[in-house]
Design an enzyme around this catalytic site. Structure first.
Site, PDB file in Angstrom:
ATOM      1  N   SER A   1     -22.604  35.181  70.028  1.00 19.29           N
ATOM      2  CA  SER A   1     -21.994  34.452  68.875  1.00 19.29           C
ATOM      3  C   SER A   1     -21.475  33.270  68.524  1.00 19.29           C
ATOM      4  O   SER A   1     -21.505  32.202  69.427  1.00 19.29           O
ATOM      5  CB  SER A   1     -20.457  35.163  68.872  1.00 19.29           C
ATOM      6  OG  SER A   1     -19.714  34.674  68.114  1.00 19.29           O
TER       7      SER A   1
ATOM      8  N   TYR B   1     -13.410  35.955  74.256  1.00 23.82           N
ATOM      9  CA  TYR B   1     -14.713  36.364  73.136  1.00 23.82           C
ATOM     10  C   TYR B   1     -14.943  35.864  73.070  1.00 23.82           C
ATOM     11  O   TYR B   1     -16.495  35.465  74.109  1.00 23.82           O
ATOM     12  CB  TYR B   1     -14.124  37.312  72.087  1.00 23.82           C
ATOM     13  CG  TYR B   1     -15.344  37.192  70.963  1.00 23.82           C
ATOM     14  CD1 TYR B   1     -15.503  38.634  71.234  1.00 23.82           C
ATOM     15  CD2 TYR B   1     -15.774  36.616  69.667  1.00 23.82           C
ATOM     16  CE1 TYR B   1     -17.055  39.404  70.634  1.00 23.82           C
ATOM     17  CE2 TYR B   1     -17.146  37.084  69.375  1.00 23.82           C
ATOM     18  CZ  TYR B   1     -17.478  38.346  69.737  1.00 23.82           C
ATOM     19  OH  TYR B   1     -18.275  38.775  69.212  1.00 23.82           O
TER      20      TYR B   1
END
Length: 314
Positions: free
Chosen positions: A187, A200
């Site tokens: 990400s 995350y």
């Protein structure tokens, strides 16, 4: 004085060379077909099958379609059987390729034994580790996460453990054949310490470092391993944001990212996402971590959606 001038001259030259090198590297991103060419048979030459986790929707679904369009049979995995079967029918009808469905809950240890059994006779040339979970779409501080103990376990199982387990299952066959491709979806928000998405973002840093370490270990065996770290892609995990220059459709992002498969062990998948990464990395962390910036981010996401539950691509 002459010595000081020499030091300043050398420093200036070093800066010029550094940024000149960055400019050269960036210029290659403008012409991927010329700088990172792939033959029409590149993917099928790696093996007969491609395996995609988290393939029921979003980026995973787009990878499954893209690899089938390039002549590969595909194994698609997630925990939603009905959606997987629908995707399988679409891929088969559109591309004519075979599609194998494996229903798997990656938070369960037993899932990996079943996956290994299902795939032990398949010639897997491409693995896409896409499955992942976002603890909460609404950004929040670590201790404010709902059901924190369960959230930690679920996130590590899906974002970290599954990545390692799937590589353990698939990599031996690639090593024996001395060829293969592994794409691990990270990400863009892991480009710097990202408060409010701390857990995350940290898990996606693991994806990057694990991928880069594996590439160093196995590139001599003819295996290409790459981490892909996108920013805005219009998926359920991102609240189906409206597409624009930065926020791309999954299909558009995947097609672009595959053009950069030979561009290095970590890419952002598209030119606009590469530029965004460079921009964010040039901003001092004191600014990015300022309370008014974090509060603004939280308010923006809340305004865009009322979702508060965890969002996963399983």
């Amino acid at each position: 004085m002459d010595f000081l001038e020499l030091i300043l001259t050398l420093l200036g030259a070093a800066v010029l060379v550094y940024y000149g090198g960055k400019l050269v590297l960036f210029s290659r991103m403008l012409f991927p077909q010329w700088c990172f060419p792939l033959s029409k048979t590149f993917f099928t030459s790696m093996g007969e099958w491609a395996v995609v986790t988290g393939a029921s929707e979003g980026i995973g679904r787009a990878y499954a379609f893209a690899l089938a369009e390039r002549g590969m049979d595909v194994v698609i995995m997630s925990r939603t059987k009905a959606t997987l079967e629908e995707v399988a029918k679409e891929i088969g009808a559109t591309t004519g390729q075979r599609v194998k469905v494996i229903v798997a809950d990656f938070s369960e240890e037993e899932a990996f034994r079943e996956i290994e059994e299902e795939m032990k006779h398949l010639n897997v040339g491409v693995l896409v580790n896409n499955v992942g979970v976002l603890p909460s779409f609404i950004p929040c501080k670590f201790l404010e996460s709902e059901g924190l103990d369960k959230t930690i376990t679920k996130l590590i199982n899906c974002n970290v453990k599954t990545l390692c387990k799937m590589c353990k299952i698939i990599l031996p066959g690639m090593e024996n054949r001395r060829k293969g491709v592994i794409i691990n979806v990270a990400s863009g928000i892991a480009s710097f310490p990202f408060p409010l998405y701390t857990l995350y973002a940290a898990s996606k840093i693991f994806v990057e470092r694990f991928s880069q370490g594996l590439q160093a270990e196995y590139k001599g065996r003819g295996i290409l391993i790459q981490a892909v770290a996108p920013f805005g892609v219009s998926t359920r995990m991102a609240g189906f944001q409206q597409t624009n220059t930065v926020t791309l459709l999954p299909e558009e992002f995947v097609q672009k990212s595959l053009q950069y498969l030979r561009a290095g062990d970590k890419i952002h998948g598209s030119l606009c996402h590469t530029l965004l990464a460079w921009l964010l990395q040039s901003i001092p962390l004191k600014i990015l971590h300022a309370e008014f910036v974090l509060q603004g981010l939280q308010n923006y996401v809340k305004k865009k959606t009322g979702q508060k539950e965890s969002v996963s691509d399983l």
